[in-house]
Design a protein around this motif. Structure first.
Motif, PDB file in Angstrom:
ATOM      1  N   UNK A  42       0.917   5.859   6.772  1.00  0.00           N
ATOM      2  CA  UNK A  42       0.072   7.067   6.741  1.00  0.00           C
ATOM      3  C   UNK A  42      -0.610   6.614   5.147  1.00  0.00           C
ATOM      4  N   UNK A  43       0.180   6.003   4.261  1.00  0.00           N
ATOM      5  CA  UNK A  43      -0.535   5.927   2.814  1.00  0.00           C
ATOM      6  C   UNK A  43      -0.814   4.673   2.701  1.00  0.00           C
ATOM      7  N   UNK A  44      -1.351   3.849   3.676  1.00  0.00           N
ATOM      8  CA  UNK A  44      -1.966   2.401   3.550  1.00  0.00           C
ATOM      9  C   UNK A  44      -3.268   2.687   2.791  1.00  0.00           C
ATOM     10  N   UNK A  45      -3.895   3.745   2.717  1.00  0.00           N
ATOM     11  CA  UNK A  45      -5.131   3.652   2.023  1.00  0.00           C
ATOM     12  C   UNK A  45      -4.944   3.935   0.353  1.00  0.00           C
ATOM     13  N   UNK A  46      -3.745   4.051   0.129  1.00  0.00           N
ATOM     14  CA  UNK A  46      -3.295   3.990  -1.665  1.00  0.00           C
ATOM     15  C   UNK A  46      -3.510   2.723  -1.952  1.00  0.00           C
ATOM     16  N   UNK A  47      -3.479   1.723  -1.024  1.00  0.00           N
ATOM     17  CA  UNK A  47      -3.102   0.201  -1.348  1.00  0.00           C
ATOM     18  C   UNK A  47      -4.472  -0.684  -1.645  1.00  0.00           C
ATOM     19  N   UNK A  48      -4.615  -1.182  -2.682  1.00  0.00           N
ATOM     20  CA  UNK A  48      -5.583  -2.445  -2.765  1.00  0.00           C
ATOM     21  C   UNK A  48      -5.235  -3.443  -1.989  1.00  0.00           C
ATOM     22  N   UNK A  49      -6.149  -3.851  -1.134  1.00  0.00           N
ATOM     23  CA  UNK A  49      -5.917  -5.028   0.012  1.00  0.00           C
ATOM     24  C   UNK A  49      -6.485  -6.278  -0.335  1.00  0.00           C
ATOM     25  N   UNK A  78      -4.565 -17.795   6.751  1.00  0.00           N
ATOM     26  CA  UNK A  78      -4.875 -16.675   5.901  1.00  0.00           C
ATOM     27  C   UNK A  78      -3.969 -15.442   6.170  1.00  0.00           C
ATOM     28  N   UNK A  79      -3.784 -14.858   4.863  1.00  0.00           N
ATOM     29  CA  UNK A  79      -2.941 -13.764   4.687  1.00  0.00           C
ATOM     30  C   UNK A  79      -3.425 -12.686   4.319  1.00  0.00           C
ATOM     31  N   UNK A  80      -2.945 -11.489   4.973  1.00  0.00           N
ATOM     32  CA  UNK A  80      -3.317 -10.106   4.447  1.00  0.00           C
ATOM     33  C   UNK A  80      -2.318  -9.624   3.430  1.00  0.00           C
ATOM     34  N   UNK A  81      -2.596  -8.960   2.205  1.00  0.00           N
ATOM     35  CA  UNK A  81      -1.642  -8.554   1.239  1.00  0.00           C
ATOM     36  C   UNK A  81      -1.873  -7.060   0.614  1.00  0.00           C
ATOM     37  N   UNK A  82      -1.199  -6.313   0.321  1.00  0.00           N
ATOM     38  CA  UNK A  82      -1.270  -5.054  -0.117  1.00  0.00           C
ATOM     39  C   UNK A  82      -0.655  -4.734  -1.581  1.00  0.00           C
ATOM     40  N   UNK A  83      -1.280  -4.165  -2.559  1.00  0.00           N
ATOM     41  CA  UNK A  83      -0.517  -3.720  -3.737  1.00  0.00           C
ATOM     42  C   UNK A  83      -0.994  -2.465  -4.208  1.00  0.00           C
ATOM     43  N   UNK A  84       0.106  -1.576  -4.684  1.00  0.00           N
ATOM     44  CA  UNK A  84      -0.040  -0.470  -4.831  1.00  0.00           C
ATOM     45  C   UNK A  84      -0.438  -0.348  -6.269  1.00  0.00           C
ATOM     46  N   UNK A 136       3.199  -6.368  -0.170  1.00  0.00           N
ATOM     47  CA  UNK A 136       3.518  -6.473   0.913  1.00  0.00           C
ATOM     48  C   UNK A 136       2.415  -7.681   1.741  1.00  0.00           C
ATOM     49  N   UNK A 137       2.956  -8.397   2.774  1.00  0.00           N
ATOM     50  CA  UNK A 137       2.244  -9.457   3.131  1.00  0.00           C
ATOM     51  C   UNK A 137       2.264  -9.431   4.795  1.00  0.00           C
ATOM     52  N   UNK A 138       1.333  -9.852   5.380  1.00  0.00           N
ATOM     53  CA  UNK A 138       1.325 -10.348   6.704  1.00  0.00           C
ATOM     54  C   UNK A 138       2.012 -11.385   7.052  1.00  0.00           C
ATOM     55  N   UNK A 139       2.104 -11.855   8.512  1.00  0.00           N
ATOM     56  CA  UNK A 139       2.748 -13.091   8.668  1.00  0.00           C
ATOM     57  C   UNK A 139       1.488 -14.211   8.644  1.00  0.00           C
ATOM     58  N   UNK A 140       0.629 -13.991   8.652  1.00  0.00           N
ATOM     59  CA  UNK A 140      -0.771 -15.267   8.580  1.00  0.00           C
ATOM     60  C   UNK A 140      -1.528 -15.440   9.852  1.00  0.00           C
TER      61      UNK A 140
END
Length: 124
Positions: free
Chosen positions: A27-34, A94-100, A113-117
């Protein structure tokens, strides 16, 4: 903890388009720069694009500026990257990543955090 799952990759011809999606859990994923990164065989992982927490600010690598568009839908916990006018040199995982954090960060080491690509292949 955030889990990221990319989708939408595939094989496309030069000049074609693809849209990648990255579904974020929590629920807090909107807090992350993607951000989106990519890695071609034998090359380092490189920054492609990023979007701020609100979606109001976007940043791009020079190589994709004007061709790719990053966006996010916080109601759906999903980040997108629309890729147009694709070139053979766009071929990569291509990878998706997130940083607080606030602002743009172009180095992969910063991201928590990283996706699997997902594979994108552009054929000539």
């Amino acid at each position: 903890q955030v889990q990221l799952v990319e989708s939408g990759g595939g094989l496309v011809q030069v000049g074609g388009s693809l849209r990648l999606s990255c579904a974020a859990s929590g629920p807090t994923s909107s807090r992350y720069v993607m951000a989106w990164f990519r890695q071609a065989p034998g090359k380092e992982r490189e920054f492609v694009a990023a979007v701020s927490r609100s979606g109001g600010d976007r940043w791009y690598a020079d190589a994709v500026k004007g061709r790719f568009t990053v966006s996010r839908d916080n109601a759906k916990n999903t980040v997108y990257i629309q890729m147009n006018s694709l070139k053979p040199e766009d071929t990569a995982v291509y990878y998706c990543a997130a940083v607080l954090a606030v602002g743009v960060h172009r180095t992969p080491e910063v991201y928590d955090y990283w996706g699997q690509g997902t594979q994108v292949t552009v054929s000539s």
